[in-house]
Design a protein around this motif. Structure first.
Motif, mmCIF file in Angstrom:
data_model
loop_
_atom_site.group_PDB
_atom_site.id
_atom_site.type_symbol
_atom_site.label_atom_id
_atom_site.label_comp_id
_atom_site.label_asym_id
_atom_site.label_seq_id
_atom_site.Cartn_x
_atom_site.Cartn_y
_atom_site.Cartn_z
ATOM 1 N N MET A 18 -54.268 -88.051 22.728
ATOM 2 C CA MET A 18 -55.328 -88.995 23.068
ATOM 3 C C MET A 18 -55.471 -90.068 21.992
ATOM 4 S SD MET A 18 -58.218 -86.553 24.856
ATOM 5 C CE MET A 18 -59.275 -87.955 25.189
ATOM 6 N N GLY A 19 -55.282 -89.674 20.741
ATOM 7 C CA GLY A 19 -55.325 -90.663 19.663
ATOM 8 C C GLY A 19 -54.211 -91.678 19.779
ATOM 9 N N LEU A 20 -53.004 -91.207 20.151
ATOM 10 C CA LEU A 20 -51.884 -92.121 20.327
ATOM 11 C C LEU A 20 -52.150 -93.085 21.486
ATOM 12 C CD1 LEU A 20 -49.040 -93.112 19.715
ATOM 13 C CD2 LEU A 20 -48.162 -91.229 21.138
ATOM 14 N N LEU A 21 -52.664 -92.550 22.597
ATOM 15 C CA LEU A 21 -52.998 -93.413 23.724
ATOM 16 C C LEU A 21 -54.056 -94.437 23.329
ATOM 17 C CD1 LEU A 21 -52.831 -94.203 26.701
ATOM 18 C CD2 LEU A 21 -54.436 -92.331 27.214
ATOM 19 N N GLY A 22 -55.085 -93.978 22.600
ATOM 20 C CA GLY A 22 -56.119 -94.898 22.141
ATOM 21 C C GLY A 22 -55.563 -95.979 21.234
ATOM 22 N N ALA A 23 -54.645 -95.597 20.335
ATOM 23 C CA ALA A 23 -54.053 -96.581 19.424
ATOM 24 C C ALA A 23 -53.229 -97.616 20.185
ATOM 25 C CB ALA A 23 -53.184 -95.864 18.393
ATOM 26 N N LEU A 24 -52.478 -97.173 21.186
ATOM 27 C CA LEU A 24 -51.691 -98.122 21.984
ATOM 28 C C LEU A 24 -52.595 -99.113 22.711
ATOM 29 C CD1 LEU A 24 -48.996 -95.726 23.501
ATOM 30 C CD2 LEU A 24 -48.664 -97.438 21.704
ATOM 31 N N ILE A 25 -53.737 -98.624 23.182
ATOM 32 C CA ILE A 25 -54.682 -99.508 23.871
ATOM 33 C C ILE A 25 -55.309 -100.489 22.867
ATOM 34 C CG2 ILE A 25 -56.894 -99.569 25.108
ATOM 35 C CD1 ILE A 25 -56.077 -96.892 26.387
#
Length: 241
Positions: free
Chosen positions: A174-181
């Motif tokens: 979820m952190g990786l997805l948040g960072a990409l966003i």
């Protein structure tokens, strides 16, 4: 340019009408009433968790947050965080359903990650808001996969080590997805382009806020669960009589 209208939550809320935009869908209210009856009749394993889950579902689906999530991607992400990181584990506490058995931990954690990423990809995200059936497909698959994941993580038979690894893996994805966003160079979620100006922000700022919420805020329930699991594993167990 007209505001985008989410099929279920309706037209995007604006500041002047936000607090009157309650969702009174009779089917939704009936479903929450049935769930409340089950909890009130003593059929839940943890009544406090059951009532809290119902209250949070009312916040997500009945309160003006529903209409606000039509306007802002950040509100939609907040909605999803509450659903998968708070409602789901509370429902596990209230309705563990041990007779169903517990699926292996790795597949349910992986499946939940795939579903979270899928519904936050721009194309599937827009599709999920376009009709009432796809809206509820989004909600139910997010909640259902999260319930299965939390159920396996919190199962009495799951050792503390694998449970903690599952929580860390979920925080990481979820952190990786948040960072990409957050670091996307341009707005990706076009369904909200016309409505962010009413709230004094640009679509890109709205998207960055959503990413930060998923990156930072969403990890808190998982960290809390990890600390609880660690503390429980360290407590001396009472000897069997």
């Amino acid at each position: 340019m007209p505001y985008f209208q989410v099929a279920y939550c309706g037209p995007a809320a604006v500041p002047d009408d936000l607090w009157v935009r309650w969702n009174t869908d009779p089917l939704l209210l009936a479903a929450l009433a049935v769930l409340a009856f089950i909890v009130a009749s003593g059929r839940s394993a943890d009544a406090r968790a059951g009532w809290t889950a119902i209250a949070l579902m009312a916040v997500v689906f009945v309160s003006p947050l529903c209409a606000l999530s039509s306007a802002l991607f950040s509100a939609r992400v907040t909605h999803h965080i509450i659903l998968i990181a708070a409602v789901a584990p509370l429902l596990v506490r209230a309705f563990p359903l041990p007779r169903l058995g517990y699926p292996p931990l790795v597949p349910v954690v992986a499946a939940h990650a795939v579903i979270v990423w899928l519904w936050h990809a721009p194309g599937p995200y827009a599709w999920g808001l376009s009709t009432v059936p796809t809206y509820w497909l989004m909600q139910l698959t997010l909640l259902g996969s999260a319930w299965l994941m939390w159920r396996s993580v919190l199962a009495p038979s799951t050792p503390a080590g694998p449970a903690l690894i599952a929580l860390v893996a979920t925080i990481g994805q979820m952190g990786l997805l948040g960072a990409l966003i957050v670091f996307a160079p341009e707005p990706l979620y076009g369904v909200h382009f016309a409505s962010t100006a009413a709230w004094g922000i640009t679509p890109l700022v709205d998207q960055q806020l959503a990413g930060l919420l998923m990156w930072v805020l969403a990890m808190i329930p998982y960290l809390a669960a990890g600390l609880w699991i660690t503390w429980s594993s360290l407590r001396p167990r009472e000897p069997a009589l």
